[in-house]
Design a protein around this motif. Structure first.
Motif, PDB file in Angstrom:
ATOM      1  N   THR B 202       8.278 -21.476   2.512  1.00 35.94           N
ATOM      2  CA  THR B 202       7.155 -20.576   2.766  1.00 35.94           C
ATOM      3  C   THR B 202       6.259 -21.126   3.877  1.00 35.94           C
ATOM      4  O   THR B 202       5.722 -20.371   4.680  1.00 35.94           O
ATOM      5  N   ARG B 203       6.109 -22.454   3.904  1.00 36.12           N
ATOM      6  CA  ARG B 203       5.268 -23.049   4.950  1.00 36.12           C
ATOM      7  C   ARG B 203       5.853 -22.841   6.342  1.00 36.12           C
ATOM      8  O   ARG B 203       5.127 -22.891   7.331  1.00 36.12           O
ATOM      9  N   ILE B 204       7.179 -22.624   6.407  1.00 33.02           N
ATOM     10  CA  ILE B 204       7.799 -22.373   7.715  1.00 33.02           C
ATOM     11  C   ILE B 204       7.265 -21.077   8.329  1.00 33.02           C
ATOM     12  O   ILE B 204       7.120 -20.971   9.542  1.00 33.02           O
ATOM     13  N   VAL B 205       6.927 -20.108   7.468  1.00 33.20           N
ATOM     14  CA  VAL B 205       6.332 -18.861   7.949  1.00 33.20           C
ATOM     15  C   VAL B 205       5.079 -19.203   8.757  1.00 33.20           C
ATOM     16  O   VAL B 205       4.843 -18.698   9.862  1.00 33.20           O
ATOM     17  N   PHE B 206       4.297 -20.081   8.201  1.00 28.99           N
ATOM     18  CA  PHE B 206       3.080 -20.640   8.764  1.00 28.99           C
ATOM     19  C   PHE B 206       3.352 -21.349  10.096  1.00 28.99           C
ATOM     20  O   PHE B 206       2.647 -21.175  11.092  1.00 28.99           O
ATOM     21  N   VAL B 207       4.418 -22.161  10.080  1.00 34.92           N
ATOM     22  CA  VAL B 207       4.756 -22.972  11.253  1.00 34.92           C
ATOM     23  C   VAL B 207       5.197 -22.068  12.403  1.00 34.92           C
ATOM     24  O   VAL B 207       4.815 -22.275  13.550  1.00 34.92           O
ATOM     25  N   VAL B 208       5.976 -21.028  12.066  1.00 35.25           N
ATOM     26  CA  VAL B 208       6.511 -20.152  13.100  1.00 35.25           C
ATOM     27  C   VAL B 208       5.439 -19.220  13.641  1.00 35.25           C
ATOM     28  O   VAL B 208       5.348 -18.995  14.843  1.00 35.25           O
ATOM     29  N   THR B 209       4.609 -18.699  12.740  1.00 38.89           N
ATOM     30  CA  THR B 209       3.626 -17.702  13.165  1.00 38.89           C
ATOM     31  C   THR B 209       2.271 -18.319  13.505  1.00 38.89           C
ATOM     32  O   THR B 209       1.462 -17.690  14.160  1.00 38.89           O
ATOM     33  N   GLY B 210       2.036 -19.557  13.021  1.00 36.50           N
ATOM     34  CA  GLY B 210       0.727 -20.174  13.222  1.00 36.50           C
ATOM     35  C   GLY B 210      -0.369 -19.546  12.375  1.00 36.50           C
ATOM     36  O   GLY B 210      -1.545 -19.853  12.532  1.00 36.50           O
ATOM     37  N   GLN B 211       0.037 -18.648  11.474  1.00 34.18           N
ATOM     38  CA  GLN B 211      -0.942 -17.974  10.611  1.00 34.18           C
ATOM     39  C   GLN B 211      -0.885 -18.545   9.191  1.00 34.18           C
ATOM     40  O   GLN B 211       0.191 -18.866   8.721  1.00 34.18           O
ATOM     41  N   PRO B 212      -2.051 -18.620   8.522  1.00 37.82           N
ATOM     42  CA  PRO B 212      -2.006 -19.032   7.128  1.00 37.82           C
ATOM     43  C   PRO B 212      -1.235 -17.992   6.314  1.00 37.82           C
ATOM     44  O   PRO B 212      -1.323 -16.799   6.602  1.00 37.82           O
ATOM     45  N   SER B 213      -0.467 -18.453   5.335  1.00 38.68           N
ATOM     46  CA  SER B 213       0.265 -17.512   4.487  1.00 38.68           C
ATOM     47  C   SER B 213      -0.460 -17.395   3.160  1.00 38.68           C
ATOM     48  O   SER B 213      -1.209 -18.276   2.766  1.00 38.68           O
ATOM     49  N   ARG B 214      -0.185 -16.322   2.456  1.00 39.70           N
ATOM     50  CA  ARG B 214      -0.778 -16.120   1.122  1.00 39.70           C
ATOM     51  C   ARG B 214      -0.402 -17.248   0.169  1.00 39.70           C
ATOM     52  O   ARG B 214      -1.180 -17.684  -0.631  1.00 39.70           O
ATOM     53  N   GLU B 215       0.874 -17.690   0.281  1.00 39.90           N
ATOM     54  CA  GLU B 215       1.362 -18.693  -0.667  1.00 39.90           C
ATOM     55  C   GLU B 215       0.871 -20.095  -0.347  1.00 39.90           C
ATOM     56  O   GLU B 215       1.077 -20.998  -1.123  1.00 39.90           O
ATOM     57  N   ASP B 216       0.300 -20.281   0.852  1.00 47.09           N
ATOM     58  CA  ASP B 216      -0.033 -21.661   1.248  1.00 47.09           C
ATOM     59  C   ASP B 216      -1.212 -22.201   0.448  1.00 47.09           C
ATOM     60  O   ASP B 216      -2.218 -21.544   0.314  1.00 47.09           O
TER      61      ASP B 216
END
Lengths: 216, 216
Positions: B202-216
């Motif tokens: 899930t943190r990869i979503v963050f890494v790729v988009t640079g946006q905080p994710s809900r799950e983070d």
């Protein structure tokens, strides 16, 4: 020298100390629910955990702003990154309190801990809560010297867990499988809360000196 | 645009993927030791964990250098901080593999898992290991789209854990308290490994988009 960075870092530390106090309250209430079978208190621990999660998100945002605007290096940078790790541990300690509260809730109107184990589990709970309180004070005062005070508490938690496991695995265990599983998990939760409290206190060494610590 | 920052960040990601593979090996070997009662393999998992810890320290040093020298902001900053969190989770997954190996070692020359529970615990172990492998591939390829693939695995882990708890708390449980406690703890360890793998993905979503994710 006081500057914008120092002020913002103070704000991050004040947030950490506040979240640590919320975690201490969660541990205290979860323990209360466990020993009294009070479902309402257990529910409160479970629902209040969302506040700890929100406080963590806010602290992270503040730390990111600080990193973005001030671009700290060396010791200052390590301090901010340490704060991000500490708030992650605090959130996890909140989750562990929720696990305790859920065991309490599952056994209502009974209590999960049989009378003869109340002293030992009670002592584990007390140690865990005290360690969280001490960690909070160490964070608030940035008093790295006191981190070592938590080591004997962690060792006592470890001894109590070993003793409880010996008890529940002994031939003359009378309380059945369900209670044994509850006790094994409770031991683990309180011990992990204590581990995290010690880790928080140890990271303060890092924050104060700007140097990586062995335990980090 | 490729620049020094991108190259250094690629190196950090390659390190993360490598550590994730070391964790996958630890899970695989701990499971092997658990089902065969092989003490040597259990010992290897326990002693090899120091290598995962060292790899984490090295990655942290690289990430600090990157933050100090490049002072990234916005999405780049979030990416580096996410890497620091991910390596913390990988270290914890290594610790959980060590816990599994220690249960295996404690029961040698017996095995901790009774024959009738081998299919369910084996399936939990397989799911946990597969989730670690998938997380490693997602990190390596920075393929945020695949993070959702881990959700059904995590749900299956959760269902298996519930089913195993029902089994060991049932009236007709035949294997005694010690086995029940082992199984309860094993369920928890494999489930936590799976949770962390999902969190990494899930943190990869963050890494790729640079946006905080809900799950983070």
């Amino acid at each position: 020298m006081r500057d914008a960075f120092t002020d913002q870092l103070d704000a991050v530390h004040a947030d950490l100390a506040r979240i640590c106090e919320a975690v201490r309250t969660a541990v205290e209430r979860a323990t209360h629910a466990l020993f009294t079978g009070n479902a309402a208190v257990a529910e409160q621990v479970i629902s209040d955990d969302a506040e700890i999660d929100r406080a963590r998100e806010q602290l992270e945002e503040h730390a990111f702003e600080l990193l973005s605007r001030q671009a700290p290096v060396a010791g200052d940078l390590r301090t901010v990154v340490a704060s991000l790790r500490m708030v992650g541990e605090l959130e996890r300690m909140g989750d562990l309190s929720v696990h305790v509260a859920k065991i309490a809730r599952m056994r209502v109107p009974q209590v999960a801990v049989p009378d003869d184990l109340v002293p030992m589990i009670g002592r584990m709970a007390q140690l865990a809560e005290e360690m969280v309180q001490q960690a909070g004070e160490i964070i608030r005062d940035r008093d790295a010297a006191r981190a070592a005070d938590l080591v004997p508490d962690e060792e006592e938690l470890d001894r109590l867990r070993s003793e409880l496991f010996r008890t529940l695995l002994a031939e003359d265990w009378q309380h059945g499988v369900e209670t044994a599983v509850d006790i094994a998990l409770l031991c683990r939760y309180y011990e992990r809360i204590g581990d995290h409290a010690l880790s928080l206190a140890t990271r303060i060494v890092f924050v104060v000196t700007g140097q990586p610590s062995r335990e980090d």
